[in-house]
Design a protein around this motif. Structure first.
Motif, PDB file in Angstrom:
ATOM      1  N   LEU A 101     -77.014 -22.098 -34.328  1.00 18.25           N
ATOM      2  CA  LEU A 101     -75.633 -21.732 -34.663  1.00 18.25           C
ATOM      3  C   LEU A 101     -74.548 -22.490 -33.902  1.00 18.25           C
ATOM      4  O   LEU A 101     -73.385 -22.442 -34.301  1.00 18.25           O
ATOM      5  N   LEU A 102     -74.907 -23.137 -32.807  1.00 15.49           N
ATOM      6  CA  LEU A 102     -73.865 -23.777 -31.993  1.00 15.49           C
ATOM      7  C   LEU A 102     -73.945 -25.291 -32.069  1.00 15.49           C
ATOM      8  O   LEU A 102     -75.025 -25.864 -32.163  1.00 15.49           O
ATOM      9  N   GLY A 103     -72.788 -25.919 -31.997  1.00 18.53           N
ATOM     10  CA  GLY A 103     -72.725 -27.377 -32.004  1.00 18.53           C
ATOM     11  C   GLY A 103     -71.277 -27.786 -31.817  1.00 18.53           C
ATOM     12  O   GLY A 103     -70.399 -26.930 -31.672  1.00 18.53           O
ATOM     13  N   PRO A 104     -71.020 -29.097 -31.799  1.00 17.09           N
ATOM     14  CA  PRO A 104     -69.636 -29.571 -31.660  1.00 17.09           C
ATOM     15  C   PRO A 104     -68.759 -28.952 -32.756  1.00 17.09           C
ATOM     16  O   PRO A 104     -69.200 -28.801 -33.892  1.00 17.09           O
ATOM     17  N   GLY A 105     -67.547 -28.559 -32.365  1.00 17.57           N
ATOM     18  CA  GLY A 105     -66.639 -27.955 -33.343  1.00 17.57           C
ATOM     19  C   GLY A 105     -66.757 -26.447 -33.423  1.00 17.57           C
ATOM     20  O   GLY A 105     -65.919 -25.786 -34.026  1.00 17.57           O
ATOM     21  N   THR A 106     -67.828 -25.885 -32.828  1.00 22.46           N
ATOM     22  CA  THR A 106     -67.955 -24.423 -32.800  1.00 22.46           C
ATOM     23  C   THR A 106     -67.612 -23.927 -31.393  1.00 22.46           C
ATOM     24  O   THR A 106     -67.565 -24.707 -30.444  1.00 22.46           O
ATOM     25  N   ASN A 107     -67.372 -22.642 -31.280  1.00 20.50           N
ATOM     26  CA  ASN A 107     -67.228 -22.059 -29.948  1.00 20.50           C
ATOM     27  C   ASN A 107     -68.022 -20.779 -29.853  1.00 20.50           C
ATOM     28  O   ASN A 107     -68.455 -20.208 -30.865  1.00 20.50           O
ATOM     29  N   THR A 108     -68.227 -20.334 -28.621  1.00 18.35           N
ATOM     30  CA  THR A 108     -69.001 -19.124 -28.362  1.00 18.35           C
ATOM     31  C   THR A 108     -68.313 -18.325 -27.258  1.00 18.35           C
ATOM     32  O   THR A 108     -67.754 -18.910 -26.328  1.00 18.35           O
ATOM     33  N   GLN A 117     -77.722 -18.325 -18.894  1.00 20.41           N
ATOM     34  CA  GLN A 117     -78.362 -19.131 -19.941  1.00 20.41           C
ATOM     35  C   GLN A 117     -77.552 -19.235 -21.224  1.00 20.41           C
ATOM     36  O   GLN A 117     -77.724 -20.177 -22.002  1.00 20.41           O
ATOM     37  N   TYR A 118     -76.657 -18.267 -21.478  1.00 14.65           N
ATOM     38  CA  TYR A 118     -75.843 -18.366 -22.703  1.00 14.65           C
ATOM     39  C   TYR A 118     -74.977 -19.623 -22.625  1.00 14.65           C
ATOM     40  O   TYR A 118     -74.876 -20.401 -23.553  1.00 14.65           O
ATOM     41  N   LYS A 119     -74.339 -19.794 -21.457  1.00 13.90           N
ATOM     42  CA  LYS A 119     -73.436 -20.920 -21.278  1.00 13.90           C
ATOM     43  C   LYS A 119     -74.201 -22.243 -21.285  1.00 13.90           C
ATOM     44  O   LYS A 119     -73.807 -23.198 -21.950  1.00 13.90           O
ATOM     45  N   ASN A 121     -77.065 -23.100 -22.628  1.00 15.67           N
ATOM     46  CA  ASN A 121     -77.533 -23.485 -23.958  1.00 15.67           C
ATOM     47  C   ASN A 121     -76.379 -23.931 -24.858  1.00 15.67           C
ATOM     48  O   ASN A 121     -76.518 -24.878 -25.637  1.00 15.67           O
ATOM     49  N   ALA A 122     -75.242 -23.255 -24.732  1.00 24.74           N
ATOM     50  CA  ALA A 122     -74.072 -23.640 -25.532  1.00 24.74           C
ATOM     51  C   ALA A 122     -73.593 -25.031 -25.144  1.00 24.74           C
ATOM     52  O   ALA A 122     -73.236 -25.846 -25.997  1.00 24.74           O
ATOM     53  N   GLN A 123     -73.623 -25.308 -23.840  1.00 19.79           N
ATOM     54  CA  GLN A 123     -73.197 -26.635 -23.370  1.00 19.79           C
ATOM     55  C   GLN A 123     -74.120 -27.726 -23.907  1.00 19.79           C
ATOM     56  O   GLN A 123     -73.674 -28.786 -24.328  1.00 19.79           O
ATOM     57  N   ILE A 124     -75.409 -27.462 -23.890  1.00 24.47           N
ATOM     58  CA  ILE A 124     -76.362 -28.451 -24.395  1.00 24.47           C
ATOM     59  C   ILE A 124     -76.072 -28.774 -25.860  1.00 24.47           C
ATOM     60  O   ILE A 124     -76.147 -29.922 -26.294  1.00 24.47           O
ATOM     61  N   GLU A 125     -75.702 -27.750 -26.621  1.00 18.90           N
ATOM     62  CA  GLU A 125     -75.434 -27.960 -28.049  1.00 18.90           C
ATOM     63  C   GLU A 125     -74.045 -28.521 -28.301  1.00 18.90           C
ATOM     64  O   GLU A 125     -73.682 -28.811 -29.442  1.00 18.90           O
ATOM     65  N   GLY A 126     -73.235 -28.622 -27.251  1.00 20.06           N
ATOM     66  CA  GLY A 126     -71.904 -29.212 -27.416  1.00 20.06           C
ATOM     67  C   GLY A 126     -70.854 -28.250 -27.929  1.00 20.06           C
ATOM     68  O   GLY A 126     -69.805 -28.666 -28.420  1.00 20.06           O
ATOM     69  N   ALA A 127     -71.115 -26.941 -27.824  1.00 19.77           N
ATOM     70  CA  ALA A 127     -70.135 -25.949 -28.276  1.00 19.77           C
ATOM     71  C   ALA A 127     -69.136 -25.653 -27.159  1.00 19.77           C
ATOM     72  O   ALA A 127     -69.448 -25.797 -25.976  1.00 19.77           O
ATOM     73  N   GLU A 128     -67.951 -25.225 -27.556  1.00 20.25           N
ATOM     74  CA  GLU A 128     -66.954 -24.804 -26.563  1.00 20.25           C
ATOM     75  C   GLU A 128     -67.322 -23.408 -26.064  1.00 20.25           C
ATOM     76  O   GLU A 128     -67.665 -22.526 -26.858  1.00 20.25           O
ATOM     77  N   VAL A 129     -67.257 -23.219 -24.738  1.00 20.56           N
ATOM     78  CA  VAL A 129     -67.617 -21.929 -24.143  1.00 20.56           C
ATOM     79  C   VAL A 129     -66.348 -21.185 -23.755  1.00 20.56           C
ATOM     80  O   VAL A 129     -65.515 -21.712 -23.014  1.00 20.56           O
ATOM     81  N   ARG A 130     -66.167 -19.979 -24.283  1.00 23.92           N
ATOM     82  CA  ARG A 130     -65.000 -19.161 -23.941  1.00 23.92           C
ATOM     83  C   ARG A 130     -65.470 -17.955 -23.121  1.00 23.92           C
ATOM     84  O   ARG A 130     -66.141 -17.068 -23.650  1.00 23.92           O
ATOM     85  N   GLU A 131     -65.096 -17.970 -21.839  1.00 23.81           N
ATOM     86  CA  GLU A 131     -65.547 -16.909 -20.932  1.00 23.81           C
ATOM     87  C   GLU A 131     -64.424 -15.928 -20.671  1.00 23.81           C
ATOM     88  O   GLU A 131     -63.306 -16.333 -20.341  1.00 23.81           O
ATOM     89  N   THR A 153     -65.653 -19.618 -34.195  1.00 22.22           N
ATOM     90  CA  THR A 153     -66.579 -18.876 -33.331  1.00 22.22           C
ATOM     91  C   THR A 153     -67.867 -18.581 -34.091  1.00 22.22           C
ATOM     92  O   THR A 153     -67.826 -18.044 -35.201  1.00 22.22           O
ATOM     93  N   SER A 154     -68.989 -18.939 -33.493  1.00 26.41           N
ATOM     94  CA  SER A 154     -70.283 -18.705 -34.155  1.00 26.41           C
ATOM     95  C   SER A 154     -71.081 -17.574 -33.516  1.00 26.41           C
ATOM     96  O   SER A 154     -71.800 -16.862 -34.208  1.00 26.41           O
ATOM     97  N   VAL A 155     -70.995 -17.440 -32.201  1.00 20.56           N
ATOM     98  CA  VAL A 155     -71.824 -16.447 -31.513  1.00 20.56           C
ATOM     99  C   VAL A 155     -71.008 -15.758 -30.417  1.00 20.56           C
ATOM    100  O   VAL A 155     -70.276 -16.422 -29.671  1.00 20.56           O
ATOM    101  N   VAL A 156     -71.152 -14.428 -30.326  1.00 17.29           N
ATOM    102  CA  VAL A 156     -70.602 -13.664 -29.203  1.00 17.29           C
ATOM    103  C   VAL A 156     -71.771 -13.020 -28.478  1.00 17.29           C
ATOM    104  O   VAL A 156     -72.662 -12.437 -29.113  1.00 17.29           O
TER     105      VAL A 156
END
Ligand SMILES: *Cc1c(COP(=O)(O)O)cnc(C)c1O
Length: 367
Positions: A101-108, A117-119, A121-131, A153-156
């Motif tokens: 579900l995550l990749g460039p252009g998506t955020n989580t 691990q959430y962050k 894995n999101a970084q590896i996929e190139g997604a923006e991380v919103r903490e 946003t793809s995953v919360v």
């Protein structure tokens, strides 16, 4: 080599130091590891008894559908078999979700602090991380998290009880959040510590996943079940959701041994009951210590507790290690001047607290 941009500069997960390495480094014979929220009592003795007398053909791949384990977990949880997705630990499920579900252009969107691990894995996929920081009740701030959700946003991620703070997200907050969230955003509710939860405000989450096709519950055998070495975690979601994630899973991700011992562990609920009681009593030792010394602590519904030490947590962590106790430094978890300690046996807790009291007294922290 042509590394993905997202992988450059990443640091590997730093696990609690292995026991043997600490023994060697400090010339110690006995080490107590209270760093990774493993069950200090181990697993059900029924599992140990089974392993002693068992024999397998190790040349044969495991069952990729994990049928026997699936049936046992489905019966235990009271869900259909097809609503289950198994991972090599729930760590692998986090990776499957992120790859799907995550990749460039998506955020989580996730809390801060929460499970690292959430962050990663999101970084590896190139997604923006919103903490989003926890609210003043030290719970996930689901209103503020909802405000961070947009079309991309793809995953919360909701970790409940939250690691490293230990508290749950209450029923009305979760229900409101799910009702307001767009239906095309996946919510992962990580319940790694569900067996320890006693808070009456925590919802029965099974009816929620039946109601919401975008909700995935995540559980594990690594914590209360005392089977971290076997690497089994699972997710519960509606069949259509599980079917979308399943192709991203490695085909033989649970070993033959794991698949046979999980049903045995599940059959021994008396053991889990006993562990819960030991844990509850052990937690009181830490709460009493904090209250006696005026140290802040996070009320915990888990088998760990995050508490204040009014001193540099990396220093105290090192000092405790040289005395044979491995814990987690709050600094490494985003909560400096705190320690996260796994609740051990009564004796382990008393031993650690005596050393900690001595260390903090030497530092002039304790009144
Ligand atoms: C320990 C832990 C996990 C990972 O567990 P495994 O099943 O061993 O991979 C996942 N989420 C949280 C919050 C944890 O604390």
């Amino acid at each position: 080599m042509k590394w993905k941009e997202t992988v450059k500069g990443l640091k590997a997960y730093e696990p609690g130091k292995p026991i043997d390495a600490v023994k060697r480094e400090f010339g110690l014979e006995e080490i107590t590891k209270l760093a990774s929220n493993e069950n200090p009592l181990g697993c059900s003795p029924k599992v140990n008894a089974f392993l002693k007398e068992t024999d397998f053909n190790f040349a044969i791949y495991p069952d990729g559908y994990a049928q026997n384990m699936r049936t046992a977990v489905a019966e235990h949880a009271g869900v259909p078999e097809r609503d289950l997705l198994f991972g090599n630990g729930s760590d692998e499920i986090i990776s499957i979700i992120s790859r799907s579900l995550l990749g460039p252009g998506t955020n989580t969107v996730m809390a801060k602090p929460t499970f690292s691990q959430y962050k990663l894995n999101a970084q590896i996929e190139g997604a923006e991380v919103r903490e989003v920081p926890l609210n003043d009740k030290r719970e996930h701030d689901l209103d503020a998290m909802l405000a961070q959700v947009d079309d991309n946003t793809s995953v919360v991620w909701i970790c409940s009880p939250n690691n490293p703070t230990g508290g749950v997200t209450n029923r009305s907050a979760i229900e409101n959040f799910l009702a307001k969230l767009p239906a095309d955003v996946l919510v992962v509710l990580d319940e790694a510590y569900i067996e320890y939860v006693t808070d009456p405000n925590y919802p029965d989450t099974l009816p929620l996943y039946k109601q919401y096709p975008n909700l995935l519950l995540m559980r594990t055998f690594s914590k209360a079940y005392g089977l971290a070495a076997f690497r089994v975690g699972y997710a519960i979601g509606q069949e259509a959701l599980v079917r979308k994630l399943d192709p991203v899973r490695a085909p033989f991700n649970n070993t033959v041994l794991s698949q046979v011992i999980v049903p045995i562990a599940l059959s021994d609920q008396d053991y889990i009951e006993k562990c819960r009681a030991v844990n509850k009593a052990g937690k009181k030792q830490y709460v009493a210590f904090c209250e006696r010394h005026g140290l802040d602590y996070y009320p915990s519904d888990t088998n760990f507790i995050l508490f204040e030490i009014k001193a540099d947590s990396n220093e105290v962590f090192q000092e405790l290690m040289s005395r044979g106790y491995i814990v987690r430094s709050g600094a490494a978890l985003g909560v400096p001047n705190y320690l996260r300690v796994t609740i051990g046996t009564e004796e382990q807790n008393a031993g650690l607290l005596a050393q900690l009291e001595d260390i903090l007294a030497t530092k002039g922290v304790l009144a």
